[in-house]
Design a protein around this motif. Structure first.
Motif, PDB file in Angstrom:
ATOM      1  N   LEU A 249     -11.047  10.353  -4.709  1.00  0.00           N
ATOM      2  CA  LEU A 249     -11.328  11.591  -5.432  1.00  0.00           C
ATOM      3  C   LEU A 249     -12.831  11.814  -5.552  1.00  0.00           C
ATOM      4  O   LEU A 249     -13.316  12.943  -5.427  1.00  0.00           O
ATOM      5  CB  LEU A 249     -10.688  11.557  -6.819  1.00  0.00           C
ATOM      6  N   SER A 250     -13.585  10.755  -5.776  1.00  0.00           N
ATOM      7  CA  SER A 250     -15.039  10.861  -5.887  1.00  0.00           C
ATOM      8  C   SER A 250     -15.637  11.410  -4.596  1.00  0.00           C
ATOM      9  O   SER A 250     -16.546  12.249  -4.628  1.00  0.00           O
ATOM     10  CB  SER A 250     -15.636   9.489  -6.208  1.00  0.00           C
ATOM     11  N   ARG A 251     -15.130  10.945  -3.464  1.00  0.00           N
ATOM     12  CA  ARG A 251     -15.625  11.429  -2.176  1.00  0.00           C
ATOM     13  C   ARG A 251     -15.302  12.914  -1.990  1.00  0.00           C
ATOM     14  O   ARG A 251     -16.135  13.697  -1.512  1.00  0.00           O
ATOM     15  CB  ARG A 251     -14.997  10.625  -1.037  1.00  0.00           C
ATOM     16  N   ILE A 252     -14.096  13.312  -2.407  1.00  0.00           N
ATOM     17  CA  ILE A 252     -13.690  14.716  -2.273  1.00  0.00           C
ATOM     18  C   ILE A 252     -14.538  15.607  -3.170  1.00  0.00           C
ATOM     19  O   ILE A 252     -14.983  16.691  -2.761  1.00  0.00           O
ATOM     20  CB  ILE A 252     -12.193  14.872  -2.615  1.00  0.00           C
ATOM     21  N   VAL A 253     -14.787  15.157  -4.406  1.00  0.00           N
ATOM     22  CA  VAL A 253     -15.634  15.917  -5.339  1.00  0.00           C
ATOM     23  C   VAL A 253     -17.033  16.076  -4.752  1.00  0.00           C
ATOM     24  O   VAL A 253     -17.641  17.152  -4.829  1.00  0.00           O
ATOM     25  CB  VAL A 253     -15.703  15.214  -6.712  1.00  0.00           C
ATOM     26  N   HIS A 254     -17.551  15.010  -4.162  1.00  0.00           N
ATOM     27  CA  HIS A 254     -18.873  15.052  -3.530  1.00  0.00           C
ATOM     28  C   HIS A 254     -18.900  16.098  -2.419  1.00  0.00           C
ATOM     29  O   HIS A 254     -19.846  16.886  -2.311  1.00  0.00           O
ATOM     30  CB  HIS A 254     -19.212  13.674  -2.966  1.00  0.00           C
ATOM     31  N   ASN A 255     -17.850  16.144  -1.593  1.00  0.00           N
ATOM     32  CA  ASN A 255     -17.769  17.114  -0.500  1.00  0.00           C
ATOM     33  C   ASN A 255     -17.650  18.541  -1.022  1.00  0.00           C
ATOM     34  O   ASN A 255     -18.241  19.473  -0.457  1.00  0.00           O
ATOM     35  CB  ASN A 255     -16.580  16.784   0.406  1.00  0.00           C
ATOM     36  N   VAL A 256     -16.883  18.714  -2.104  1.00  0.00           N
ATOM     37  CA  VAL A 256     -16.726  20.042  -2.709  1.00  0.00           C
ATOM     38  C   VAL A 256     -18.065  20.528  -3.268  1.00  0.00           C
ATOM     39  O   VAL A 256     -18.452  21.686  -3.069  1.00  0.00           O
ATOM     40  CB  VAL A 256     -15.656  20.013  -3.820  1.00  0.00           C
ATOM     41  N   GLU A 257     -18.765  19.643  -3.957  1.00  0.00           N
ATOM     42  CA  GLU A 257     -20.077  20.005  -4.519  1.00  0.00           C
ATOM     43  C   GLU A 257     -21.050  20.380  -3.405  1.00  0.00           C
ATOM     44  O   GLU A 257     -21.831  21.327  -3.534  1.00  0.00           O
ATOM     45  CB  GLU A 257     -20.626  18.837  -5.335  1.00  0.00           C
ATOM     46  N   LYS A 258     -21.008  19.643  -2.326  1.00  0.00           N
ATOM     47  CA  LYS A 258     -21.872  19.928  -1.177  1.00  0.00           C
ATOM     48  C   LYS A 258     -21.530  21.283  -0.561  1.00  0.00           C
ATOM     49  O   LYS A 258     -22.421  22.071  -0.209  1.00  0.00           O
ATOM     50  CB  LYS A 258     -21.708  18.820  -0.135  1.00  0.00           C
ATOM     51  N   LYS A 259     -20.241  21.564  -0.445  1.00  0.00           N
ATOM     52  CA  LYS A 259     -19.769  22.839   0.111  1.00  0.00           C
ATOM     53  C   LYS A 259     -20.215  24.009  -0.755  1.00  0.00           C
ATOM     54  O   LYS A 259     -20.706  25.024  -0.255  1.00  0.00           O
ATOM     55  CB  LYS A 259     -18.245  22.810   0.228  1.00  0.00           C
ATOM     56  N   PHE A 260     -20.050  23.880  -2.068  1.00  0.00           N
ATOM     57  CA  PHE A 260     -20.441  24.943  -2.985  1.00  0.00           C
ATOM     58  C   PHE A 260     -21.956  25.140  -2.999  1.00  0.00           C
ATOM     59  O   PHE A 260     -22.445  26.231  -3.253  1.00  0.00           O
ATOM     60  CB  PHE A 260     -19.936  24.633  -4.391  1.00  0.00           C
ATOM     61  N   GLY A 261     -22.695  24.073  -2.760  1.00  0.00           N
ATOM     62  CA  GLY A 261     -24.147  24.175  -2.758  1.00  0.00           C
ATOM     63  C   GLY A 261     -24.694  24.877  -1.536  1.00  0.00           C
ATOM     64  O   GLY A 261     -25.763  25.495  -1.584  1.00  0.00           O
ATOM     65  N   LYS A 262     -23.977  24.806  -0.421  1.00  0.00           N
ATOM     66  CA  LYS A 262     -24.447  25.406   0.831  1.00  0.00           C
ATOM     67  C   LYS A 262     -24.144  26.897   0.913  1.00  0.00           C
ATOM     68  O   LYS A 262     -24.895  27.661   1.503  1.00  0.00           O
ATOM     69  CB  LYS A 262     -23.791  24.702   2.024  1.00  0.00           C
ATOM     70  N   SER A 263     -23.032  27.312   0.346  1.00  0.00           N
ATOM     71  CA  SER A 263     -22.581  28.693   0.478  1.00  0.00           C
ATOM     72  C   SER A 263     -22.848  29.484  -0.801  1.00  0.00           C
ATOM     73  O   SER A 263     -22.463  29.063  -1.896  1.00  0.00           O
ATOM     74  CB  SER A 263     -21.083  28.720   0.797  1.00  0.00           C
TER      75      SER A 263
END
Length: 280
Positions: A249-263
């Motif tokens: 879950l931590s890895r998924i949250v990290h990816n989601v945060e990264k996605k939201f930060g780029k777009s």
């Protein structure tokens, strides 16, 4: 800062009720003078921190936290101390030896009070109204007031928040504040889950199911990110709720945060999630 007489609420360009009167940015910290209304100060700071962190992360192409530690606050009686506080903060760069005139410091709202800056979310009308009805005359009187305090040294009463949150005002103001019943809304994990599920037309049971669907995994990541950012629950509690491994879950949250930060589109959506959950 609290004004006894209240004032008009300004929601323009922000997701909270209140007015921002002063900004002064130093190398490793900043000072803000915020007039609060019904929204708790903690939620206002959380909103500002979230937006500014997203802006810096996008600009610097990074992710993660930007600010370290909790903010320090002093509740000030605007009727008695506001003008002195405005002058004191705008003189910070002078006391620090950075400039000889506060107008020379570019990372300050002082320029806006002189009519030379343009910070869109800053409110200057209230302070300037204390110096006169006509803006040109008010700015001149304000400038004279600022210059008269240029030799003022450090004031301990304006730094009480460095060790604990304090109240700065006369006995009547202090009694009013201490006797005022305040109820701060606590965000629950269940509320975040219900909101996200409603927005995406998904049943919570589906997110708890052992299915490996990527779209469901991402929604759990969104819920985990919101839970942490809104201080509703630690990630371990979210993982336990959905019967998921904490590291996954931590890895998924990290990816989601990264996605939201780029777009920009996703970043705006996350801001809306914050605002809507806090307002419910």
């Amino acid at each position: 800062m609290r004004n006894r007489k209240g004032g008009k609420k300004n929601r323009k360009r922000r997701n909270w009720e209140g007015q921002l009167h002063i900004i002064w940015n130093f190398t490793l910290h900043l000072h803000l003078v915020i007039q609060v209304s019904e929204t708790p100060l903690s939620k206002i700071i959380q909103n500002i921190s979230f937006r500014y962190t997203r802006y810096i992360n996008k600009r610097k192409k990074r992710i993660g936290h930007l600010f370290q530690g909790r903010y320090k606050a002093v509740l000030v009686d605007a009727d008695s101390y506001l003008l002195e506080l405005v002058r004191y903060i705008h003189h910070n760069p002078v006391r620090a030896g950075m400039v000889t005139d506060p107008a020379e410091h570019q990372w300050s709202s002082h320029q806006d009070y002189l009519g030379k800056g343009n910070i869109p979310f800053l409110t200057t009308d209230f302070v300037l109204s204390q110096f006169g009805e006509k803006k040109v005359a008010a700015r001149k009187a304000y400038h004279d007031f600022i210059l008269k305090g240029i030799t003022e040294g450090r004031r301990a009463d304006f730094h009480q928040g460095e060790t604990d949150s304090r109240i700065l005002g006369d006995d009547g103001f202090t009694d009013t504040v201490l006797n005022r019943k305040v109820t701060h809304k606590e965000i629950k994990l269940a509320a975040i889950i219900a909101y996200v599920c409603e927005q995406h037309n998904v049943d919570e049971k589906e997110l708890r199911h052992p299915s490996r669907r990527r779209d469901y995994a991402e929604l759990r990541g969104v819920i985990g990110l919101l839970a942490v950012q809104l201080k509703a629950a630690p990630l371990a509690e979210v993982a336990k709720h959905f019967n998921r491994d904490i590291s996954t879950l931590s890895r998924i949250v990290h990816n989601v945060e990264k996605k939201f930060g780029k777009s920009k589109e996703h970043g705006t959506l996350l801001e809306q999630y914050h605002a809507n959950i806090l307002s419910e």
